[in-house]
Scaffold this active site. Structure first.
Site, PDB file in Angstrom:
ATOM      1  N   ASP A  75       0.801  -1.220   0.000  1.00 16.58           N
ATOM      2  CA  ASP A  75       0.000   0.000   0.000  1.00 16.58           C
ATOM      3  C   ASP A  75       0.838   1.275   0.000  1.00 16.58           C
ATOM      4  OD1 ASP A  75       0.902   0.239   2.660  1.00 16.58           O
ATOM      5  OD2 ASP A  75      -0.850  -0.818   3.427  1.00 16.58           O
ATOM      6  N   ARG A  89       1.116   6.952   0.138  1.00 14.79           N
ATOM      7  CA  ARG A  89       0.340   5.926   0.854  1.00 14.79           C
ATOM      8  C   ARG A  89      -1.005   5.821   0.170  1.00 14.79           C
ATOM      9  NH1 ARG A  89      -2.124   2.559   3.441  1.00 14.79           N
ATOM     10  NH2 ARG A  89      -1.759   1.943   5.611  1.00 14.79           N
ATOM     11  N   ASP A  94      -5.117  -1.038   3.654  1.00 19.52           N
ATOM     12  CA  ASP A  94      -4.022  -1.277   4.597  1.00 19.52           C
ATOM     13  C   ASP A  94      -3.621  -2.742   4.458  1.00 19.52           C
ATOM     14  OD1 ASP A  94      -2.151  -1.092   6.594  1.00 19.52           O
ATOM     15  OD2 ASP A  94      -3.601  -1.124   8.238  1.00 19.52           O
ATOM     16  N   THR A  95      -2.685  -3.017   3.578  1.00 27.58           N
ATOM     17  CA  THR A  95      -2.282  -4.392   3.323  1.00 27.58           C
ATOM     18  C   THR A  95      -1.422  -4.924   4.469  1.00 27.58           C
ATOM     19  OG1 THR A  95      -0.328  -3.666   2.077  1.00 27.58           O
ATOM     20  CG2 THR A  95      -2.341  -4.102   0.814  1.00 27.58           C
ATOM     21  N   GLU A  97       1.616  -6.272   6.745  1.00 24.62           N
ATOM     22  CA  GLU A  97       2.942  -5.677   6.854  1.00 24.62           C
ATOM     23  C   GLU A  97       4.035  -6.548   6.228  1.00 24.62           C
ATOM     24  OE1 GLU A  97       3.745  -2.658   7.969  1.00 24.62           O
ATOM     25  OE2 GLU A  97       1.622  -2.254   8.294  1.00 24.62           O
ATOM     26  N   ARG A 137       3.638  11.657   4.231  1.00 23.20           N
ATOM     27  CA  ARG A 137       3.450  10.919   2.985  1.00 23.20           C
ATOM     28  C   ARG A 137       2.210  11.433   2.263  1.00 23.20           C
ATOM     29  NH1 ARG A 137       3.268   4.955   5.505  1.00 23.20           N
ATOM     30  NH2 ARG A 137       1.599   6.054   6.620  1.00 23.20           N
TER      31      ARG A 137
END
Length: 394
Positions: A75, A89, A94-95, A97, A137
């Protein structure tokens, strides 16, 4: 007797009908389940960017064409926009980690994102009113070849729809999550075949000699803390094998210099170099203290350095400083040996204050002992201690 026969005659068709109904019901349920388990991208297929982006710059116009600079994870990516590299971002997702720790489906999501962006003919960023997050970001919807990557990632069960607003794509993200969740696929219930759910106990020598085989695996390894860079540390064994531990801004005195520790971690890489991630203070156990004398640095010349030495302490002597580059709080010190072989000494911002008074000047000669790192194919020594036995000017 005749009454019993009539009852039996009535029961046979009823039971037969019930049996046929059961078959139809079961078959119908099975067909429904099978059809649900198939992921698809119907929503992404039917959606198109409705903004003009020609001649516009994303940072000022909230829409603009960019080129990929580098992939980060599922992401996040870096792009070149109007000649400037920006970190982006992706909005509403929210993929799992892959950096601070490695989670199931994280690598798969990262690989999917990078493959799409790397092979795209056109990439366009679309922003909302809030253009940046608290980390500085940029926030954006990412369109590749007129396909909304953020939405496709949700449809393919690599991410839930996160913090979806009433913006024009909100309903698409909600629908995408609902149908992806119903499949039970990937993040919604499947085991990631590339993720190691158990722990492998091994020594540093085995790890370093077979590092590619352990990428993404959860391991337990022991070593002596040979260097400390802010929150992070290097550990090394008595045979000279070492590795870097990334603590993701979590501090612990258990990684004190010289401690012999047992570490539970996941093997990952950054900039092409192996490291241990997913480490918290509870995953570090101190087995003994004051063991620094048990490890010795490799005394080498620059041409002797190989990947075998990465993560371990090495000593280089009679180096001449040829250049100094300030990079924010960090510094890069460029040096060469008498045969003009070169290497860089890196002073990370986390330890910069230790070196403020030291006389780094072009033309000076130094001896240095430090852990060896490698970033994007280039070896570098990570300075961590200003004491004479580690850094000596002459």
């Amino acid at each position: 007797m005749r009454q019993n026969i009539n009852i039996k005659r009535l029961l046979v068709p009823v039971l037969l009908f019930g049996f046929l109904f059961l078959l139809v019901a079961c078959d119908g349920e099975k067909e429904t389940t099978d059809s649900v388990t198939e992921l698809n991208t119907e929503l992404t297929d039917g959606l198109r960017l409705d903004l003009s982006y020609e001649g516009k710059v994303f940072q000022t116009d909230r829409v603009g064409e960019v080129t990929l600079s580098s992939c980060i994870d599922g992401d996040t990516a870096k792009f070149i926009s109007a000649g400037t590299e920006i970190t982006v971002r992706f909005l509403d997702i929210d993929t799992p980690e892959t950096k601070g720790e490695l989670e199931p489906w994280g690598k798969a999501a990262s690989d999917f994102t990078c493959e799409k962006l790397t092979n795209a003919q056109t990439i366009v960023l679309e922003g909302r009113e809030q253009l940046k997050d608290t980390y500085g970001r940029y926030l954006a919807y990412v369109w590749y070849d007129n396909r909304l990557l953020n939405l496709e990632i949700v449809e393919l069960a690599y991410s839930q729809a996160i913090s979806v607003s009433d913006y024009k794509y909100g309903q698409y993200f909600q629908q995408a999550e609902t149908k992806a969740r119903a499949t039970g696929r990937r993040i919604y219930g499947e085991k990631d075949p590339d993720f190691h759910y158990g722990q492998i106990e091994l020594d540093l020598k085995t790890l370093r000699q077979n590092i590619d085989n352990y990428m993404g695996k959860n391991i337990i390894v022991e070593g002596i803390v040979s260097a400390r860079l802010g929150y992070n540390a290097f550990i090394q064994d008595e045979e000279g094998y070492g590795i870097y531990i990334y603590m993701n801004y979590e501090s612990t005195t258990r990684l004190t210099l010289g401690n012999y520790v047992r570490v539970e971690a996941t093997v990952s890489e950054f900039g092409g170099t192996a490291q241990l991630i997913g480490v918290t203070r509870t995953k570090v156990t101190v087995l003994a203290e004051n063991k620094l004398d048990c490890i010795k640095p490799h005394v080498l010349t620059i041409p002797d350095i190989t990947d075998y030495h990465v993560g371990a302490l090495i000593t280089l002597k009679n180096l001449e400083i040829t250049g100094i580059q300030q990079s924010g709080e960090a510094r890069n010190i460029y040096v060469k040996d008498e045969n003009n072989n070169t290497i860089m000494l890196r002073i990370d911002r986390s330890v910069a204050s230790r070196f403020e008074e030291l006389p780094f000047e072009v033309g000076k000669k130094i001896n240095v002992t430090a852990p060896l790192s490698k970033y994007e194919g280039q070896y570098q020594l990570m300075l961590f201690n200003e004491e004479d036995e580690y850094l000596h000017f002459h």
